[in-house]
Write an enzyme that holds these catalytic residues in place. Sequence first.
Site, short mmCIF file in Angstrom:
data_model
loop_
_atom_site.label_atom_id
_atom_site.label_comp_id
_atom_site.label_asym_id
_atom_site.label_seq_id
_atom_site.Cartn_x
_atom_site.Cartn_y
_atom_site.Cartn_z
N CYS A 65 80.28 -24.79 -40.50
CA CYS A 65 81.74 -24.85 -40.32
C CYS A 65 82.19 -26.16 -40.96
O CYS A 65 81.41 -26.80 -41.68
CB CYS A 65 82.15 -24.70 -38.86
N HIS A 98 60.47 -33.09 -34.55
CA HIS A 98 60.60 -33.52 -33.16
C HIS A 98 61.26 -32.48 -32.26
O HIS A 98 60.91 -32.39 -31.08
CB HIS A 98 61.43 -34.82 -33.08
C1 RB5 Z 1 88.27 -25.33 -38.96
O1 RB5 Z 1 89.46 -25.90 -39.36
C2 RB5 Z 1 87.39 -26.34 -38.25
O2 RB5 Z 1 87.97 -26.72 -37.03
C3 RB5 Z 1 86.00 -25.79 -38.02
O3 RB5 Z 1 85.46 -25.39 -39.25
C4 RB5 Z 1 84.98 -26.73 -37.43
O4 RB5 Z 1 84.97 -27.97 -38.09
C5 RB5 Z 1 85.00 -26.84 -35.98
O5 RB5 Z 1 84.16 -27.52 -35.35
#
Ligand code: RB5
Length: 142
Positions: A65, A98
């Site tokens: 993400c 680890h």
């Molecule tokens: C998306 O905008 C963002 O919040 C997501 O990709 C991530 O970083 C959340 O932890």
Amino acid sequence: MKIAIGADHAGYELKTQLKSWLEAQVDSLKDLGTDSEESVDYPDFAHAVAGEVEKGNFDLGILICGSGLGVDMTANKHAGIRSALCWNKEIGKLAKSHNNANVVCLPGRFISVETAKEILDTFFKTTFEGGRHNRRIDKISC
Ligand code: RB5
């Protein structure tokens, strides 16, 4: 090694950039989405990948993400998952040696594709040290 990979919209680009390289490194790669840069909710993809690893259908999960934080937090809610947020190859090595991580999370908005490949390549080539680390990872669940 069988790998499941997933990302939200902020990780989609890095996931796409990694896929052909990953396919050449591992026995099989299953992409559980997302499939575009349209805004989605990262837990939907993190639960999908973590659930498949937890069930034993895959050896490793890779989640991406923007920061790596949301997918990491979500994956670690699964009892059978040890998810590690990795941003350089040294952390990638420790995540395996680890912590014996079974999910690797990457921050798509903060690392290059070259760094992501270095992290994953190091993780793949590292073995879990066992010993005292086994005792410690056995104490993680609550
Ligand atoms: C998306 O905008 C963002 O919040 C997501 O990709 C991530 O970083 C959340 O932890």
